[in-house]
Design a protein around this motif. Structure first.
Motif, PDB file in Angstrom:
ATOM      1  N   CYS A 130       1.739 -12.049  -9.114  1.00 11.40           N
ATOM      2  CA  CYS A 130       1.856 -11.234 -10.327  1.00 11.40           C
ATOM      3  C   CYS A 130       2.664 -11.962 -11.404  1.00 11.40           C
ATOM      4  CB  CYS A 130       2.526  -9.896 -10.001  1.00 11.40           C
ATOM      5  SG  CYS A 130       2.779  -8.904 -11.472  1.00 11.40           S
ATOM      6  N   ILE A 131       2.096 -12.036 -12.596  1.00  5.68           N
ATOM      7  CA  ILE A 131       2.771 -12.717 -13.712  1.00  5.68           C
ATOM      8  C   ILE A 131       3.389 -11.712 -14.682  1.00  5.68           C
ATOM      9  CG2 ILE A 131       1.427 -14.847 -13.591  1.00  5.68           C
ATOM     10  CD1 ILE A 131      -0.439 -13.690 -15.730  1.00  5.68           C
ATOM     11  N   GLU A 132       3.413 -10.476 -14.274  1.00  2.00           N
ATOM     12  CA  GLU A 132       4.000  -9.411 -15.089  1.00  2.00           C
ATOM     13  C   GLU A 132       3.451  -9.386 -16.511  1.00  2.00           C
ATOM     14  OE1 GLU A 132       8.330  -9.203 -14.348  1.00  2.00           O
ATOM     15  OE2 GLU A 132       7.690  -7.662 -12.915  1.00  2.00           O
ATOM     16  N   CYS A 133       2.149  -9.467 -16.578  1.00  2.00           N
ATOM     17  CA  CYS A 133       1.513  -9.371 -17.896  1.00  2.00           C
ATOM     18  C   CYS A 133       1.370  -7.917 -18.324  1.00  2.00           C
ATOM     19  CB  CYS A 133       0.141 -10.028 -17.857  1.00  2.00           C
ATOM     20  SG  CYS A 133      -0.999  -9.202 -16.727  1.00  2.00           S
ATOM     21  N   TYR A 134       1.388  -6.997 -17.352  1.00  2.85           N
ATOM     22  CA  TYR A 134       1.301  -5.554 -17.588  1.00  2.85           C
ATOM     23  C   TYR A 134      -0.053  -5.098 -18.124  1.00  2.85           C
ATOM     24  CZ  TYR A 134       6.205  -5.721 -16.580  1.00  2.85           C
ATOM     25  OH  TYR A 134       7.400  -5.937 -15.962  1.00  2.85           O
ATOM     26  N   LEU A 135      -1.062  -5.928 -17.957  1.00  2.00           N
ATOM     27  CA  LEU A 135      -2.397  -5.481 -18.359  1.00  2.00           C
ATOM     28  C   LEU A 135      -2.799  -4.251 -17.531  1.00  2.00           C
ATOM     29  CD1 LEU A 135      -4.535  -8.737 -18.779  1.00  2.00           C
ATOM     30  CD2 LEU A 135      -2.850  -7.771 -20.306  1.00  2.00           C
ATOM     31  N   CYS A 136      -2.424  -4.272 -16.249  1.00  2.00           N
ATOM     32  CA  CYS A 136      -2.799  -3.145 -15.371  1.00  2.00           C
ATOM     33  C   CYS A 136      -2.123  -1.855 -15.826  1.00  2.00           C
ATOM     34  CB  CYS A 136      -2.443  -3.472 -13.923  1.00  2.00           C
ATOM     35  SG  CYS A 136      -0.707  -3.896 -13.666  1.00  2.00           S
ATOM     36  N   ARG A 156       1.480  -1.967 -11.742  1.00  2.00           N
ATOM     37  CA  ARG A 156       2.325  -3.168 -11.576  1.00  2.00           C
ATOM     38  C   ARG A 156       3.489  -2.875 -10.623  1.00  2.00           C
ATOM     39  NH1 ARG A 156       4.609  -6.834  -9.453  1.00  2.00           N
ATOM     40  NH2 ARG A 156       6.561  -7.611 -10.271  1.00  2.00           N
ATOM     41  N   THR A 159       2.547  -2.484  -7.029  1.00  2.00           N
ATOM     42  CA  THR A 159       2.386  -3.819  -6.428  1.00  2.00           C
ATOM     43  C   THR A 159       3.744  -4.396  -6.051  1.00  2.00           C
ATOM     44  OG1 THR A 159       0.475  -4.127  -7.870  1.00  2.00           O
ATOM     45  CG2 THR A 159       1.338  -6.090  -6.808  1.00  2.00           C
ATOM     46  N   CYS A 197      -6.794  -7.314 -13.799  1.00  2.00           N
ATOM     47  CA  CYS A 197      -5.711  -8.220 -13.365  1.00  2.00           C
ATOM     48  C   CYS A 197      -6.155  -9.673 -13.492  1.00  2.00           C
ATOM     49  CB  CYS A 197      -5.306  -7.921 -11.924  1.00  2.00           C
ATOM     50  SG  CYS A 197      -4.048  -9.071 -11.331  1.00  2.00           S
ATOM     51  N   PRO A 198      -5.496 -10.473 -14.332  1.00  2.00           N
ATOM     52  CA  PRO A 198      -5.922 -11.870 -14.505  1.00  2.00           C
ATOM     53  C   PRO A 198      -5.629 -12.738 -13.293  1.00  2.00           C
ATOM     54  CG  PRO A 198      -3.927 -11.463 -15.764  1.00  2.00           C
ATOM     55  CD  PRO A 198      -4.353 -10.139 -15.190  1.00  2.00           C
ATOM     56  N   ILE A 201      -5.360  -9.895  -8.288  1.00  2.00           N
ATOM     57  CA  ILE A 201      -4.671  -9.213  -7.191  1.00  2.00           C
ATOM     58  C   ILE A 201      -5.445  -7.928  -6.888  1.00  2.00           C
ATOM     59  CG2 ILE A 201      -2.504  -8.088  -6.487  1.00  2.00           C
ATOM     60  CD1 ILE A 201      -1.080  -9.956  -8.510  1.00  2.00           C
ATOM     61  N   ILE A 203      -4.986  -4.904  -6.423  1.00  2.00           N
ATOM     62  CA  ILE A 203      -3.895  -3.930  -6.579  1.00  2.00           C
ATOM     63  C   ILE A 203      -4.207  -2.643  -5.819  1.00  2.00           C
ATOM     64  CG2 ILE A 203      -2.578  -2.573  -8.248  1.00  2.00           C
ATOM     65  CD1 ILE A 203      -3.396  -4.665 -10.377  1.00  2.00           C
TER      66      ILE A 203
HETATM   67 FE1  SF4 Z   1       0.678  -8.299 -12.260  1.00  2.00          FE
HETATM   68 FE2  SF4 Z   1      -1.989  -8.259 -12.277  1.00  2.00          FE
HETATM   69 FE3  SF4 Z   1      -0.635  -6.161 -13.191  1.00  2.00          FE
HETATM   70 FE4  SF4 Z   1      -0.646  -8.449 -14.570  1.00  2.00          FE
HETATM   71  S1  SF4 Z   1      -2.427  -7.106 -14.183  1.00  2.00           S
HETATM   72  S2  SF4 Z   1       1.137  -7.132 -14.125  1.00  2.00           S
HETATM   73  S3  SF4 Z   1      -0.694  -9.959 -12.911  1.00  2.00           S
HETATM   74  S4  SF4 Z   1      -0.627  -6.921 -11.089  1.00  2.00           S
END
Ligand code: SF4
Ligand code: F3S
Ligand code: FES
Length: 231
Positions: A130-136, A156, A159, A197-198, A201, A203
């Motif tokens: 996880c890169i903590e992009c917060y797209l999810c 996020r 996860t 999720c880029p 993952i 999730i």
């Molecule tokens: Fe992490 Fe994927 Fe959520 Fe980005 S979309 S915060 S990579 S779990």
């Protein structure tokens, strides 16, 4: 070269924010992050923009582009309709992590070491991507449409919690928090989070569903409840 307009959300602390249009020259091969940097350089030196790797790996440049959560450095302009203004706005995010119980190491073995099997270590490895992009977080309808920000920590943070709960050396117990405070019951497995999720993952399948199963086993399974009452 061509002209495109970027409609960027601007915010000054203490004031209501709003979109501002920035027309700028664009060329083939540019991504949204390049355009934002160009606007910073030429027109808006006070425009804040987070980025780091420019390779889709660090997650720093996550934003909503035309209303969808994306990475600015991976969003090529030739995939967007440049006849219309391209909207760029920040991701909603919050300090939920603070409320999640931290890693609690189990006691050491008699010889002073900690041991775990490779299989157990592999199980949580996926969540470390996880890169903590917060797209999810941005796409999940429980937050986005139903505004459950106070009652639901989001994919996020499920996860993140799964990485701790399933860690073979963790002695913590986060199940009651998941049920009572963090709203895991609101997730109805739509998988929109997994789809954006880029880091690919899984999730929903690998983090949320196993956590839900643990919560159900603990609090709703009549046999488990009975056993706990007698313990
Ligand atoms: Fe992490 Fe994927 Fe959520 Fe980005 S979309 S915060 S990579 S779990
Ligand atoms: Fe939301 Fe993902 Fe559940 S999008 S509803 S957290 S499966
Ligand atoms: Fe690192 Fe975009 S700058 S993912």
């Amino acid at each position: 070269m061509a002209q495109a307009t970027f409609r960027i959300w601007r915010n000054t602390p203490g004031e209501a924010g709003g979109f501002v249009d920035y027309p700028t020259e664009v060329s083939e091969g540019m991504v949204v992050l390049d355009a934002v940097h160009q606007i910073q350089a030429d027109q808006a030196p006070d425009l804040a923009c987070r980025w780091n790797c420019k390779a889709g790996k660090c997650g720093s440049c996550s934003a909503e582009i035309n209303g969808r959560p994306r990475l600015m450095c991976m969003s090529r302009l030739n995939t967007l309709d440049l006849t219309q203004p391209v909207t760029v706005e920040p991701m909603w995010n919050f300090r939920v992590k603070q409320g999640i119980q931290r890693f609690q190491p189990k006691p050491r073995e008699a010889d002073g070491t900690w041991r775990m099997s490779q299989r157990d270590a592999d199980r949580v490895q996926e969540f470390r991507k996880c890169i903590e992009c917060y797209l999810c977080q941005d796409v999940c309808h429980v937050l986005r449409d139903h505004d459950k920000h106070e009652a639901f920590i989001g994919p996020r943070f499920f996860t993140y919690t799964a990485a701790l709960e399933m860690h073979p050396l963790d002695a913590g117990d986060r199940l009651r928090d998941l049920k009572d405070e963090q709203g895991i019951g609101y997730c109805n497995i739509t998988k929109c989070c997994t789809n954006v999720c880029p880091e690919h993952i899984q999730i929903t399948d690998n983090a949320i569903i196993p956590l839900k199963e643990r919560v159900v086993d603990r609090f709703y399974d009549p046999v488990t409840r009975l056993l706990r009452m007698f313990r």
